[in-house]
Design a protein around this motif. Structure first.
Motif, PDB file in Angstrom:
ATOM      1  N   ARG A 156       6.961  24.206   0.025  1.00 17.67           N
ATOM      2  CA  ARG A 156       7.608  23.099  -0.678  1.00 17.67           C
ATOM      3  C   ARG A 156       9.102  23.352  -0.866  1.00 17.67           C
ATOM      4  NH1 ARG A 156       4.719  23.283  -4.727  1.00 17.67           N
ATOM      5  NH2 ARG A 156       6.084  24.346  -6.215  1.00 17.67           N
ATOM      6  N   LEU A 157       9.466  24.568  -1.217  1.00 21.39           N
ATOM      7  CA  LEU A 157      10.879  24.904  -1.399  1.00 21.39           C
ATOM      8  C   LEU A 157      11.645  24.811  -0.084  1.00 21.39           C
ATOM      9  CD1 LEU A 157      10.534  27.961  -3.814  1.00 21.39           C
ATOM     10  CD2 LEU A 157      11.426  25.684  -4.387  1.00 21.39           C
ATOM     11  N   GLN A 215      10.847  22.810   2.467  1.00 18.08           N
ATOM     12  CA  GLN A 215      10.949  21.384   2.783  1.00 18.08           C
ATOM     13  C   GLN A 215      12.044  20.706   1.966  1.00 18.08           C
ATOM     14  OE1 GLN A 215       7.023  19.726   2.268  1.00 18.08           O
ATOM     15  NE2 GLN A 215       6.148  20.915   3.960  1.00 18.08           N
ATOM     16  N   LYS A 216      12.240  21.166   0.748  1.00 18.72           N
ATOM     17  CA  LYS A 216      13.283  20.606  -0.113  1.00 18.72           C
ATOM     18  C   LYS A 216      14.656  21.204   0.186  1.00 18.72           C
ATOM     19  CE  LYS A 216      12.254  20.241  -4.504  1.00 18.72           C
ATOM     20  NZ  LYS A 216      11.734  20.638  -5.850  1.00 18.72           N
ATOM     21  N   LYS A 217      14.700  22.101   1.188  1.00 26.01           N
ATOM     22  CA  LYS A 217      15.936  22.768   1.611  1.00 26.01           C
ATOM     23  C   LYS A 217      16.552  23.604   0.486  1.00 26.01           C
ATOM     24  CE  LYS A 217      17.000  19.276   5.111  1.00 26.01           C
ATOM     25  NZ  LYS A 217      16.342  20.078   6.155  1.00 26.01           N
ATOM     26  N   GLU A 218      15.687  24.106  -0.372  1.00 29.71           N
ATOM     27  CA  GLU A 218      16.124  24.997  -1.438  1.00 29.71           C
ATOM     28  C   GLU A 218      15.882  26.461  -1.084  1.00 29.71           C
ATOM     29  OE1 GLU A 218      14.130  23.804  -4.984  1.00 29.71           O
ATOM     30  OE2 GLU A 218      15.068  21.817  -5.049  1.00 29.71           O
TER      31      GLU A 218
END
Length: 251
Positions: free
Chosen positions: A223-224, A226-229
């Motif tokens: 998830r991180l 995918q969020k580009k974090e």
């Protein structure tokens, strides 16, 4: 009169510059010599102290790409013998005592010749490091990396392999080993199959496989990403040169 003063000041500065530079270089050389004698560790000699400078502090990156670049720049300094050794003083120890905010989390091999903070020229509180023979992504290690990324805010998860890895070599040889060492082999065998007898190829493939396992098997990390974090990356450290070569990822 002001013009003469300005010219004189400039002239004095020009003369002072080389002297200061020479003095600075001499002190740095003295510090390097003292390192070999164990004097720095005992607090007898420190170039920053002698020069009247504040201990070097490096600003933390704000994006995953900045964090990754910071790692590679640090390794470049280290491999060239130009380490800044920032964040390695008692002030830094005290600064991070109550809270840690490492900008990168690592899955590295337990090999004693690959001290990750030194390899990337980082210090106290900069890196969140997990280490295990063969840098394998077991569930326990993935859980630690999730903690580093989700809770502590690391912007990079980096899988670091190294040349002539003993765990990879042992997996490739397939001989009987004592105790629970063979428990590592199941994670490394996919890379060995691809390598067709080449240990260094197997080391690179193993880095790629473990990074992919981390990125795809953990919903938290996925998830991180995918969020580009967060960036999941990897590389191989060369025991001879000290250089980390990035491994291209296919996920």
């Amino acid at each position: 009169m002001s013009e003469k003063f300005s010219l004189k000041s400039s002239h004095d500065a020009a003369l002072a510059g080389p002297q200061t530079s020479s003095r600075r270089m001499w002190l740095k050389q003295m510090t390097a010599t003292a390192c070999g004698c164990g004097m720095v560790g005992s607090g007898l000699l420190n170039a920053n102290t002698l020069l009247g400078e504040e201990p070097m502090q490096v600003p933390m990156p704000t994006t995953p790409q900045e964090a990754l670049d910071l790692l590679y720049h640090g390794n470049e300094r280290f491999s060239r013998g130009q380490s800044m050794a920032a964040h390695r003083d008692l002030d830094r120890v005290k600064a991070v005592a109550r809270k840690q905010s490492p900008f990168a989390a690592f899955l590295g091999c337990a090999d004693s010749r690959v001290p990750i903070e030194i390899v990337f020229d980082q210090g106290f509180g900069d890196l969140f490091v997990t280490r295990i023979a063969g840098n394998i992504a077991s569930s326990e290690n993935i859980g630690s990396l999730e903690f580093g990324a989700q809770i502590l805010g690391s912007k990079v998860i980096y899988v670091l392999g190294h040349s002539a890895c003993g765990a990879v070599t042992a997996t490739m040889e397939g001989r009987e080993v004592p105790g629970q060492i063979s428990g590592l082999f199941q994670y490394i065998r996919p890379a060995v199959k691809v390598a067709k007898g080449d240990v260094e190829v197997a080391v690179r493939e193993n880095v790629k496989n473990q990074a992919m396992l981390i990125a795809e098997s953990s919903p938290v990390i996925s998830r991180l990403v995918q969020k580009k974090e967060l960036i999941v990356a990897g590389g191989v450290y060369d025991l001879q040169s000290g250089v980390v070569t990035p491994v291209e990822m296919s996920f």
